[in-house]
Structures are given as structure tokens and as C-alpha cells.
Design a protein around this motif. Structure first.
Motif, PDB file in Angstrom:
ATOM      1  N   PRO A 203      -1.253  -4.258  -0.275  1.00 46.81           N
ATOM      2  CA  PRO A 203      -0.557  -3.186  -0.987  1.00 46.81           C
ATOM      3  C   PRO A 203       0.864  -2.966  -0.497  1.00 46.81           C
ATOM      4  O   PRO A 203       1.728  -2.546  -1.255  1.00 46.81           O
ATOM      5  N   LEU A 207       3.909  -2.893  -3.460  1.00 46.44           N
ATOM      6  CA  LEU A 207       4.273  -1.542  -3.873  1.00 46.44           C
ATOM      7  C   LEU A 207       5.494  -1.486  -4.761  1.00 46.44           C
ATOM      8  O   LEU A 207       5.605  -0.618  -5.614  1.00 46.44           O
ATOM      9  N   SER A 289      -6.688  -4.760  -5.697  1.00 44.63           N
ATOM     10  CA  SER A 289      -5.261  -4.609  -5.424  1.00 44.63           C
ATOM     11  C   SER A 289      -4.714  -3.360  -6.096  1.00 44.63           C
ATOM     12  O   SER A 289      -3.957  -2.584  -5.499  1.00 44.63           O
ATOM     13  N   THR A 293      -3.404  -0.178  -3.902  1.00 46.76           N
ATOM     14  CA  THR A 293      -1.987   0.139  -4.028  1.00 46.76           C
ATOM     15  C   THR A 293      -1.789   1.567  -4.496  1.00 46.76           C
ATOM     16  O   THR A 293      -0.954   2.302  -3.970  1.00 46.76           O
TER      17      THR A 293
END
Length: 480
Positions: A203, A207, A289, A293
């Protein structure tokens, strides 16, 4: 003309396709300019033009990556003829002769070409790898497709590791060896067990593509570092002077400072059912993911505004409050139009060109409704898309105080506006690496399994004010 500009649709294509797509985008850009007939771009046209520029930049990076791969493949000894080569003696890769950096580039490019990893995340991973030898080894180990397979199987249940083949087991051991070396280097990082997060779903690397309710991460200086503490070096301006002929040069040495940005442990927990584990195995990495995130982003967004700096990252409001950078309103206990002029005038000239505003939504709406005595809007540029105020960009930070919360019958501080050059003022550091643990069974109220498992992520992130003079904060204080 409406241009569909989904950057995720830009595939890693051969050079001819990249060149063709570049020509198409350039033609579309020329159409937009011709349509304006020399006038400045309006809101929709400017957005279309910016989308084209972004797409061209992605294609340029794809072409550069492709050229690097060809250059690596053309080096003597990197490719060889073999019995399994195609017609005409086509050459094949000899992975044993590729350098670690070349091998990493190929792995990252492969993830990008399969839409498993955004290009910007791959670039951040490559930048981390280039920062130090151990970072290179760590990034390479966590980018190995065999490690990604081992990670996926390992999280499929308590006995997932029994499904590993020899290549996957070796990849896991390589990653753990580097992680153990890092733990030995950093005394405060002693936790073992679980899995290192592969770069393809990390993450902290992704980002920049996920977006955020808070724009602070996108505005500030961001870094990925090894360890648990980062010390940026800052300095005041060099002292300059006029000299007489033959006069001795003054000592212009700047004063250096080294603020400390420490990492704090953040955690996210993602539960999932047995049925999901079975049905969504193929798409589990993408879902994982996205969830990790989003959870990491939500947690850190609040800290980047109001974090206390002792048990979580230092927030901007915390860092600027009760300092020389705090501004009082023109009229006590009141937020008015004059305050934004006062704030902008208070920021030094060095930081004005890249400065922008941060407000909570109710404060933005209050500014949009302010009128002159004849009924004209005081700040009409706030109605535009994107909005500006006094020729500077405006961002919405929902965790700030809003003017709707100002109560004059109570004694309180209300930090309703910030203005500054955030890339100079504030630094966010994501410390590699992150670990994830499988919770094999979630128990219900009666301590019986619910038919769910869970994934527990922990990561280290720090943030802090690096140059205090690069930002100002408005405090509308009230007294009961």
C-alpha cells in the motif's frame, strides 16, 4: 469532443504501438487548441488537455522502460542461442547473466504490462531499490513472482505453505533473510513471523494511485525509507553581502538543522469468509491491495492533520498551533474575508509560488457565499473547477475544523484554514517494509468460529513539519 482518458487502459505495448498512440494523442491535443482559436483553455478543455499530457507522460515512461529492456537484452552474454530457440536461431534470455537491477526492472515491467501494478508504483519501487544495497535486495526479493505466489498460497490457510513448490520456498527464504538482516540493523524492529508484503500489493507504493479524502499526501514531500527514523537536513539561506574592492569575503555558511521524523506503527484488519477465499482466489491480490490501501489511507489522513507526534505522525495543525506561524483573525472570534488576505500576506515570498490552501468543506462553502456590499461574490474563482483563492489552489481536508463548528459561547480553538508550500513544509515517510499476518479463525461472541479468517497488516509511517516558516495556520479562538 469527449476524450475517454482511462490511464489504466494504456498497456505496455511495442514501440510501434506506442508511437502510433502518441501521434493520436498529439492530434487530439491540436484539435483542442484549434477549437479554442487562440483563447485560454476553459475548464473542460483544460482538463482534456491535462489528461492528454498525463497519458503522453505514461507512454513516454513505457517507451523508456522498453528501451532499457532492449539495451539489457543486447548486452553480450545476456542472451544466447539455444536448442530451444525459434526459427532463424532467435535468441533467448539467460537470466543468470542479468544484473539484479535488470532483473528487478523486468519483474516490475511485467507487473505493469499485466495491469497488476500501476506504473507510478513500479517507479517508486525502483526508486526505493536504488536508495541502498539492502533496499535493492529487499525490493528484488519482494518483487519476485515466485514470492508473490508463495505469499498468496501462504495466506490461503494455516497449511498454505505446504503448497509451495521449491522455487516458491526459496523465494520466501530469500525475502525472510533480507528482513532478518534489516531487523538486526534496527533494534526497535524485532517482530518476525507472517509475510513481508510483496511490492505488487504494497500500500505504501500504491498510495499515489489510490487518491485520498485528504490531499495532504499528494501535496507534501513523500519518501519511502529503510529503518524507523528519517532525518532530513534543512538550512537557512546563505548570507550574501556587497564587498568593497579587495575586501574580505564574509562567512556565508548557512545554519543547518536536522528534524527527526520517527515511524509509528499503523495496523489494518481485513476479515473475509471461507466462501470468499474459495471463490475469489484469482482476484484476491487486487481486492487485498484495494482494501489495505484504503484502510491505510483513511488512518493516516487523520494523523496528517491532527496527529499528536508522540504515538502517531505529527499533523500539520499540531505542528503549527501555538507557534509563530499561528495567525489570529482580523476580528476576534469571527472568520471573515479579510483573514485570507492576512494569511497570504504572512507567508514569506520564498514559499508563495507553490503555496496552496487547505480548508474543511463548510469553510469553503462559507467563502463561496461571501459577497460585497453590492451583492457580487468576493471570491468568484472558488466557483471554478478546479477552485482557486487569491490565485492559489484550494484543497479540501475534511479532518480540519470547519467554520460551522465555531461556537462563541465556549472557550476553544478553531483551526479553520492553512496556507503554505506543503512540499517544503511537510514530509511524509513510509518506512519499508510492511508485514501481514493470517488470523486463521475469527471467533464469535460465544468463542466459536464464524467461518471467517482475517488479515492483519502493520506498517510504519511518520510525518512532520520540516520547515515551519513554509506554512501558516488560522486560529479563530473563542472565549465563553
Amino acid at each position: 469532443m469527449v476524450i475517454a482518458m482511462d490511464l489504466s487502459d494504456i498497456k505496455y505495448t511495442p514501440e510501434a504501438d506506442i508511437s502510433r498512440r502518441r501521434e493520436e494523442l498529439a492530434a487530439e491535443a491540436r484539435q483542442i487548441l484549434d477549437r479554442q482559436d487562440g483563447d485560454a483553455l476553459d475548464g473542460d478543455s483544460e482538463r482534456e488537455f491535462n489528461d492528454i499530457e498525463n497519458a503522453l507522460d505514461v507512454l513516454r515512461k513505457r517507451a523508456d522502460s522498453y528501451a532499457r529492456l532492449h539495451a539489457a537484452a543486447a548486452r553480450p552474454g545476456c542472451l544466447e542461442n539455444g536448442s530451444d530457440s525459434g526459427p532463424g536461431g532467435q535468441r533467448r534470455d539467460d537470466a543468470n547473466n542479468a544484473s539484479p537491477r535488470d532483473a528487478l526492472s523486468r519483474q516490475l515491467d511485467g507487473y505493469v504490462s499485466r495491469n497488476e501494478m500501476p506504473a507510478s508504483a513500479a517507479e517508486r519501487a525502483a526508486a526505493l531499490a536504488d536508495s541502498s544495497p539492502i533496499a535493492m535486495r529487499l525490493t528484488a526479493a519482494l518483487s519476485d513472482p515466485a514470492y508473490v505466489r508463495a505469499f498468496t498460497k501462504g495466506l490461503s490457510g494455516e497449511r498454505g505453505h505446504l503448497l509451495w513448490d521449491g522455487e516458491e520456498a526459496a523465494a520466501y527464504r530469500r525475502a525472510e533473510a533480507v528482513a532478518s538482516e534489516m531487523r538486526a540493523m534496527v533494534a526497535s524492529t524485532t517482530t518476525s513471523g507472517g509475510f513481508q508484503i510483496p511490492t505488487v500489493i504494497d500500500p505504501t507504493l500504491r498510495l499515489s494511485d489510490a487518491g485520498s479524502i485528504s490531499p495532504i499526501r499528494n501535496l507534501a514531500q513523500t519518501r519511502v525509507e529503510i529503518g524507523t527514523e528519517f532525518r532530513p537536513v534543512t538550512s537557512a539561506a546563505v548570507t550574501n553581502a556587497w564587498l568593497a574592492e579587495g575586501g574580505e569575503v564574509d562567512d556565508g555558511s548557512p545554519t543547518l538543522a536536522s528534524p527527526s521524523i520517527k515511524g509509528f506503527k499503523a495496523s489494518s484488519f481485513v476479515p473475509f469468509s471461507f466462501e470468499y477465499e474459495t471463490a475469489a482466489y484469482g482476484g484476491a491480490l487486487a481486492d487485498l491491495s484495494r482494501l489495505l490501501t484504503d484502510g491505510y489511507d483513511q488512518l493516516t489522513a487523520k494523523a496528517f492533520v491532527n496527529g499528536n507526534g508522540t504515538t502517531q505522525p505529527q499533523g500539520l495543525v499540531t505542528a503549527l498551533a501555538d507557534t509563530g506561524q499561528e495567525i489570529a483573525p482580523t476580528t476576534p472570534e469571527t472568520f471573515a474575508a479579510a483573514d485570507v488576505f492576512k494569511m497570504q500576506n504572512a507567508l514569506g515570498p520564498r514559499f508563495q509560488p507553490n503555496a496552496s490552501w487547505l480548508f474543511q468543506l463548510s469553510t469553503i462553502n462559507a467563502l463561496m457565499q461571501m459577497e460585497t456590499t453590492n451583492g457580487a461574490l468576493k471570491f468568484p474563482s472558488l466557483q471554478e473547477d478546479p477552485p482557486t483563492l487569491l490565485r492559489r489552489a484550494v484543497g479540501e481536508a475534511s479532518d480540519m475544523d470547519g467554520v460551522s463548528a465555531i461556537v462563541t459561547t465556549a472557550t476553544a480553538d478553531h483551526y479553520v484554514a492553512m496556507y503554505g508550500d506543503w512540499k517544503a513544509a511537510y514530509t511524509i515517510v513510509d518506512f519499508a517494509t510492511q508485514r501481514i499476518e493470517l488470523v486463521p479463525h475469527i471467533l464469535g461472541a460465544n468463542q466459536r468460529p464464524t467461518g471467517e479468517r482475517g488479515l492483519l497488516l502493520w506498517a510504519r509511517v511518520g510525518a512532520g513539519l520540516v520547515i515551519p516558516g513554509a506554512a501558516v495556520l488560522l486560529d479563530v479562538a473563542t472565549t465563553a
